[in-house]
Design a protein around this motif. Structure first.
Motif, PDB file in Angstrom:
ATOM      1  N   UNK A  78     -51.249 -36.521   6.005  1.00  0.00           N
ATOM      2  CA  UNK A  78     -51.893 -36.744   7.434  1.00  0.00           C
ATOM      3  C   UNK A  78     -50.670 -36.477   8.061  1.00  0.00           C
ATOM      4  N   UNK A  79     -49.648 -37.397   8.201  1.00  0.00           N
ATOM      5  CA  UNK A  79     -48.357 -37.285   8.846  1.00  0.00           C
ATOM      6  C   UNK A  79     -47.771 -36.028   8.632  1.00  0.00           C
ATOM      7  N   UNK A 106     -33.559 -36.772  20.435  1.00  0.00           N
ATOM      8  CA  UNK A 106     -33.464 -37.267  19.395  1.00  0.00           C
ATOM      9  C   UNK A 106     -32.593 -36.757  18.465  1.00  0.00           C
ATOM     10  N   UNK A 107     -32.226 -37.802  17.684  1.00  0.00           N
ATOM     11  CA  UNK A 107     -31.095 -37.714  16.492  1.00  0.00           C
ATOM     12  C   UNK A 107     -31.443 -36.662  15.515  1.00  0.00           C
ATOM     13  N   UNK A 108     -32.570 -36.889  15.035  1.00  0.00           N
ATOM     14  CA  UNK A 108     -33.406 -36.156  14.019  1.00  0.00           C
ATOM     15  C   UNK A 108     -34.405 -35.293  14.399  1.00  0.00           C
ATOM     16  N   UNK A 109     -34.068 -34.501  15.167  1.00  0.00           N
ATOM     17  CA  UNK A 109     -35.166 -33.498  15.711  1.00  0.00           C
ATOM     18  C   UNK A 109     -34.953 -32.245  15.063  1.00  0.00           C
ATOM     19  N   UNK A 110     -35.983 -31.105  15.134  1.00  0.00           N
ATOM     20  CA  UNK A 110     -35.883 -29.945  14.456  1.00  0.00           C
ATOM     21  C   UNK A 110     -36.265 -28.988  15.480  1.00  0.00           C
ATOM     22  N   UNK A 118     -40.446 -40.202  15.090  1.00  0.00           N
ATOM     23  CA  UNK A 118     -41.917 -40.424  15.476  1.00  0.00           C
ATOM     24  C   UNK A 118     -42.673 -40.575  14.156  1.00  0.00           C
ATOM     25  N   UNK A 119     -42.172 -40.766  13.097  1.00  0.00           N
ATOM     26  CA  UNK A 119     -42.957 -40.736  11.570  1.00  0.00           C
ATOM     27  C   UNK A 119     -43.741 -41.801  11.647  1.00  0.00           C
ATOM     28  N   UNK A 123     -47.975 -41.752  11.371  1.00  0.00           N
ATOM     29  CA  UNK A 123     -48.413 -42.406  10.093  1.00  0.00           C
ATOM     30  C   UNK A 123     -49.554 -43.365  10.735  1.00  0.00           C
ATOM     31  N   UNK A 124     -49.173 -44.400  11.489  1.00  0.00           N
ATOM     32  CA  UNK A 124     -50.189 -45.402  12.049  1.00  0.00           C
ATOM     33  C   UNK A 124     -51.347 -44.500  13.111  1.00  0.00           C
TER      34      UNK A 124
END
Length: 161
Positions: A78-79, A106-110, A118-119, A123-124
């Motif tokens: 889903x994530x 954000x540091x790890x953006x695409x 935001x993972x 996920x939650x």
């Protein structure tokens, strides 16, 4: 009697998923911005269709895998689907200048459309989506519209005492 109650059609289910996602996006952006409790979140009406179609896609994943995969595996899938949908929708909305989110900070953006930070939220969120939203939307059934049975009108008459 009557016919068995029918499940909601895909358009109705997509509407429920879209409304849910739209509301959560407003809450999410309002809470992240942390300005006040007025929930002045940023979104666009075009993202409504993205939430509806993503909800239907996640519903299909749920139906296909609920008996074959554990909850943890489904939530990871889903994530990944949410990231794919978020990127695709953000890119499409960005082409029209209507993308309400920008994760460039954000540091790890695409490309500013998705951020790995935001993972855990996704996920939650996907866990809650499966357990509270998808499972219950699939349980909703529409019965035939209620119709009053035709009965003769009561007659009122005076009786002798």
């Amino acid at each position: 009697m009557g016919t068995a109650p029918e499940p909601l059609n895909p358009l109705c289910r997509a509407y429920l998923y879209a409304f849910h996602g739209y509301l959560l996006e407003i809450l999410f952006t309002a809470i992240i911005s942390g300005e006040d409790w007025a929930f002045r979140g940023a979104t666009t009406l075009l993202s409504f269709s993205a939430y509806g179609t993503c909800g239907l896609a996640l519903e299909r994943v749920y139906v296909w895998l609920r008996n074959d995969c554990c909850l943890l595996t489904r939530c990871v899938l889903y994530t990944l689907c949410i990231y794919l949908w978020q990127f695709s929708a953000g890119y499409a909305l960005g082409c029209f200048g209507a993308c309400p989110w920008d994760f460039s900070g954000f540091r790890y953006n695409f490309m500013g459309f998705v951020a790995l930070e935001h993972s855990l939220i996704w996920f939650v969120g996907s866990l809650l989506l499966e357990k509270w939203v998808i499972a219950n939307v699939l349980r909703i059934r529409l019965d035939e519209p209620w119709k009053a049975k035709a009965r003769p009108m009561p007659k009122f008459a005076l009786k002798d005492d």
